[in-house]
Design a protein around this motif. Sequence first.
Motif, PDB file in Angstrom:
ATOM      1  N   MET A   1      24.248  14.612  20.645  1.00 13.33           N
ATOM      2  CA  MET A   1      25.364  15.361  20.102  1.00 13.33           C
ATOM      3  C   MET A   1      25.637  14.871  18.677  1.00 13.33           C
ATOM      4  SD  MET A   1      29.164  15.532  21.605  1.00 13.33           S
ATOM      5  CE  MET A   1      30.477  16.165  20.640  1.00 13.33           C
ATOM      6  N   ARG A   2      25.782  15.792  17.759  1.00 14.76           N
ATOM      7  CA  ARG A   2      26.018  15.448  16.359  1.00 14.76           C
ATOM      8  C   ARG A   2      27.336  16.081  15.925  1.00 14.76           C
ATOM      9  NH1 ARG A   2      23.310  14.292  11.268  1.00 14.76           N
ATOM     10  NH2 ARG A   2      24.027  15.763   9.712  1.00 14.76           N
ATOM     11  N   VAL A   3      28.257  15.282  15.404  1.00 15.16           N
ATOM     12  CA  VAL A   3      29.528  15.768  14.899  1.00 15.16           C
ATOM     13  C   VAL A   3      29.495  15.601  13.380  1.00 15.16           C
ATOM     14  CG1 VAL A   3      32.033  15.564  15.042  1.00 15.16           C
ATOM     15  CG2 VAL A   3      30.639  15.021  17.034  1.00 15.16           C
ATOM     16  N   GLU A   4      29.707  16.715  12.653  1.00 21.96           N
ATOM     17  CA  GLU A   4      29.535  16.707  11.203  1.00 21.96           C
ATOM     18  C   GLU A   4      30.845  16.784  10.446  1.00 21.96           C
ATOM     19  OE1 GLU A   4      27.166  20.153  10.387  1.00 21.96           O
ATOM     20  OE2 GLU A   4      25.302  19.132  10.869  1.00 21.96           O
ATOM     21  N   CYS A   5      30.844  16.217   9.268  1.00 21.11           N
ATOM     22  CA  CYS A   5      31.935  16.338   8.311  1.00 21.11           C
ATOM     23  C   CYS A   5      31.959  17.785   7.813  1.00 21.11           C
ATOM     24  CB  CYS A   5      31.682  15.376   7.148  1.00 21.11           C
ATOM     25  SG  CYS A   5      32.732  15.613   5.717  1.00 21.11           S
ATOM     26  N   VAL A   6      33.135  18.415   7.785  1.00 20.71           N
ATOM     27  CA  VAL A   6      33.217  19.810   7.341  1.00 20.71           C
ATOM     28  C   VAL A   6      32.969  19.945   5.846  1.00 20.71           C
ATOM     29  CG1 VAL A   6      34.771  20.532   9.187  1.00 20.71           C
ATOM     30  CG2 VAL A   6      35.742  19.752   7.009  1.00 20.71           C
ATOM     31  N   THR A   7      33.067  18.850   5.115  1.00 24.64           N
ATOM     32  CA  THR A   7      32.927  18.901   3.662  1.00 24.64           C
ATOM     33  C   THR A   7      31.481  18.713   3.216  1.00 24.64           C
ATOM     34  OG1 THR A   7      35.175  18.068   3.460  1.00 24.64           O
ATOM     35  CG2 THR A   7      33.802  17.930   1.493  1.00 24.64           C
ATOM     36  N   CYS A   8      30.830  17.636   3.672  1.00 24.49           N
ATOM     37  CA  CYS A   8      29.457  17.358   3.204  1.00 24.49           C
ATOM     38  C   CYS A   8      28.388  17.683   4.238  1.00 24.49           C
ATOM     39  CB  CYS A   8      29.328  15.902   2.778  1.00 24.49           C
ATOM     40  SG  CYS A   8      29.410  14.714   4.145  1.00 24.49           S
ATOM     41  N   LYS A   9      28.786  18.007   5.449  1.00 26.33           N
ATOM     42  CA  LYS A   9      27.882  18.324   6.570  1.00 26.33           C
ATOM     43  C   LYS A   9      27.080  17.105   7.034  1.00 26.33           C
ATOM     44  CE  LYS A   9      29.159  22.608   6.333  1.00 26.33           C
ATOM     45  NZ  LYS A   9      30.517  22.776   6.743  1.00 26.33           N
ATOM     46  N   GLY A  10      27.460  15.897   6.566  1.00 24.86           N
ATOM     47  CA  GLY A  10      26.808  14.669   7.024  1.00 24.86           C
ATOM     48  C   GLY A  10      27.453  14.176   8.302  1.00 24.86           C
ATOM     49  N   GLU A  11      26.806  13.191   8.945  1.00 30.29           N
ATOM     50  CA  GLU A  11      27.356  12.616  10.170  1.00 30.29           C
ATOM     51  C   GLU A  11      28.546  11.735   9.840  1.00 30.29           C
ATOM     52  OE1 GLU A  11      25.223  10.955  13.987  1.00 30.29           O
ATOM     53  OE2 GLU A  11      23.758  11.382  12.426  1.00 30.29           O
TER      54      GLU A  11
ATOM     55  N   GLY B   1      31.037   8.571   9.912  1.00 32.58           N
ATOM     56  CA  GLY B   1      30.953   7.129  10.086  1.00 32.58           C
ATOM     57  C   GLY B   1      32.100   6.665  10.963  1.00 32.58           C
ATOM     58  N   LEU B   2      32.549   5.441  10.747  1.00 30.80           N
ATOM     59  CA  LEU B   2      33.615   4.876  11.576  1.00 30.80           C
ATOM     60  C   LEU B   2      35.003   5.338  11.169  1.00 30.80           C
ATOM     61  CD1 LEU B   2      32.288   1.238  11.946  1.00 30.80           C
ATOM     62  CD2 LEU B   2      32.116   3.126  13.573  1.00 30.80           C
ATOM     63  N   GLN B   3      35.158   5.794   9.911  1.00 24.22           N
ATOM     64  CA  GLN B   3      36.465   6.251   9.452  1.00 24.22           C
ATOM     65  C   GLN B   3      36.408   7.746   9.152  1.00 24.22           C
ATOM     66  OE1 GLN B   3      37.310   3.772   6.066  1.00 24.22           O
ATOM     67  NE2 GLN B   3      38.205   2.181   7.342  1.00 24.22           N
ATOM     68  N   ILE B   4      37.394   8.475   9.675  1.00 24.14           N
ATOM     69  CA  ILE B   4      37.454   9.924   9.495  1.00 24.14           C
ATOM     70  C   ILE B   4      38.845  10.267   8.967  1.00 24.14           C
ATOM     71  CG2 ILE B   4      37.269  12.163  10.638  1.00 24.14           C
ATOM     72  CD1 ILE B   4      35.547  10.681  12.785  1.00 24.14           C
TER      73      ILE B   4
ATOM     74  N   ASN C   1      41.965  10.433  11.303  1.00 21.28           N
ATOM     75  CA  ASN C   1      41.907  11.156  12.569  1.00 21.28           C
ATOM     76  C   ASN C   1      41.438  10.155  13.631  1.00 21.28           C
ATOM     77  OD1 ASN C   1      41.370  12.784  14.767  1.00 21.28           O
ATOM     78  ND2 ASN C   1      40.563  14.465  13.533  1.00 21.28           N
ATOM     79  N   ILE C   2      42.379   9.359  14.127  1.00 20.42           N
ATOM     80  CA  ILE C   2      42.015   8.281  15.047  1.00 20.42           C
ATOM     81  C   ILE C   2      41.527   8.803  16.394  1.00 20.42           C
ATOM     82  CG2 ILE C   2      43.403   6.499  13.936  1.00 20.42           C
ATOM     83  CD1 ILE C   2      45.554   6.980  16.044  1.00 20.42           C
ATOM     84  N   THR C   3      41.961   9.974  16.787  1.00 23.88           N
ATOM     85  CA  THR C   3      41.492  10.557  18.048  1.00 23.88           C
ATOM     86  C   THR C   3      39.999  10.875  17.952  1.00 23.88           C
ATOM     87  OG1 THR C   3      43.674  11.497  18.439  1.00 23.88           O
ATOM     88  CG2 THR C   3      41.858  12.406  19.726  1.00 23.88           C
ATOM     89  N   LEU C   4      39.591  11.507  16.864  1.00 21.75           N
ATOM     90  CA  LEU C   4      38.179  11.827  16.677  1.00 21.75           C
ATOM     91  C   LEU C   4      37.358  10.554  16.480  1.00 21.75           C
ATOM     92  CD1 LEU C   4      36.005  13.970  16.518  1.00 21.75           C
ATOM     93  CD2 LEU C   4      36.549  14.277  14.089  1.00 21.75           C
ATOM     94  N   GLU C   5      37.904   9.572  15.764  1.00 23.77           N
ATOM     95  CA  GLU C   5      37.204   8.293  15.577  1.00 23.77           C
ATOM     96  C   GLU C   5      36.913   7.647  16.938  1.00 23.77           C
ATOM     97  OE1 GLU C   5      39.636   5.873  13.038  1.00 23.77           O
ATOM     98  OE2 GLU C   5      39.171   7.061  11.255  1.00 23.77           O
ATOM     99  N   ALA C   6      37.917   7.627  17.822  1.00 22.85           N
ATOM    100  CA  ALA C   6      37.750   7.030  19.150  1.00 22.85           C
ATOM    101  C   ALA C   6      36.741   7.812  19.983  1.00 22.85           C
ATOM    102  CB  ALA C   6      39.099   6.954  19.869  1.00 22.85           C
ATOM    103  N   THR C   7      36.780   9.131  19.885  1.00 22.74           N
ATOM    104  CA  THR C   7      35.845   9.972  20.634  1.00 22.74           C
ATOM    105  C   THR C   7      34.407   9.699  20.200  1.00 22.74           C
ATOM    106  OG1 THR C   7      37.532  11.684  20.880  1.00 22.74           O
ATOM    107  CG2 THR C   7      35.240  12.356  21.224  1.00 22.74           C
ATOM    108  N   ILE C   8      34.186   9.637  18.904  1.00 26.08           N
ATOM    109  CA  ILE C   8      32.837   9.377  18.392  1.00 26.08           C
ATOM    110  C   ILE C   8      32.380   7.974  18.781  1.00 26.08           C
ATOM    111  CG2 ILE C   8      31.484   9.057  16.279  1.00 26.08           C
ATOM    112  CD1 ILE C   8      32.986  11.491  15.151  1.00 26.08           C
ATOM    113  N   ALA C   9      33.299   6.995  18.724  1.00 23.80           N
ATOM    114  CA  ALA C   9      32.954   5.625  19.157  1.00 23.80           C
ATOM    115  C   ALA C   9      32.525   5.621  20.618  1.00 23.80           C
ATOM    116  CB  ALA C   9      34.129   4.686  18.929  1.00 23.80           C
TER     117      ALA C   9
END
Length: 189
Positions: free
Chosen positions: A1-11, A13-16, A48-56
């Motif tokens: 599963m890949r979650v992308e940044c809406v701005t640069c389309k990159g993956e 990192g730890l901070q969102i 976005n700490i919720t998304l950060e925790a989900t990705i972790a």
Amino acid sequence: MRVECVTCKGEFGLQIFQCENGHSSCSGCRFMNKVCGSCSKTITDIRNITLEATIADIIVKQSNNTERTKCHNAKDGCSLSFPINEMGNHLKECPFNDIKCPLSSLYQNCTWKGKINQLSIHFNDVHPQHCVADVDKEMSLLNINISQKLTYFVKIGNYNFLIHIKVDGAEKLLYMTAQLFGTKDWRLQ
């Protein structure tokens, strides 16, 4: 599963970070002062700490599975692969990592960095005076009444050694040690 940044389309990192409308962007886009790729609003310092925790959680679950990944040094010849959570330990010991010239710590006069399989060529080209020792040759020490330290590079098959010799002329003692350059797991060399 890949979650992308809406701005640069990159993956991510730890901070969102979030824009004023709540869309998520990566820390790189935030610190480069880009605008949100979704709505063109300013990306704020609000995380976005919720998304950060989900990705972790996703990363932890992926690292617990048996999916194997090739070593980062595959392009240099390492043919091993590991589960993601074991890769860090391998990379500390991978024989295909760059190493510094072993003489740099002894004499501070060499800045060479390269692969362990290039070490023999480096010594022959740059430090030939340290290549006169060989396991199949008899060696003689001259001036054994004078205290001195000698270091020699010896290659035996795929193994690279430094032989250190210290002569204590005053005490009439000779010290020798062999230092292997490689990994803890000799099968990897």
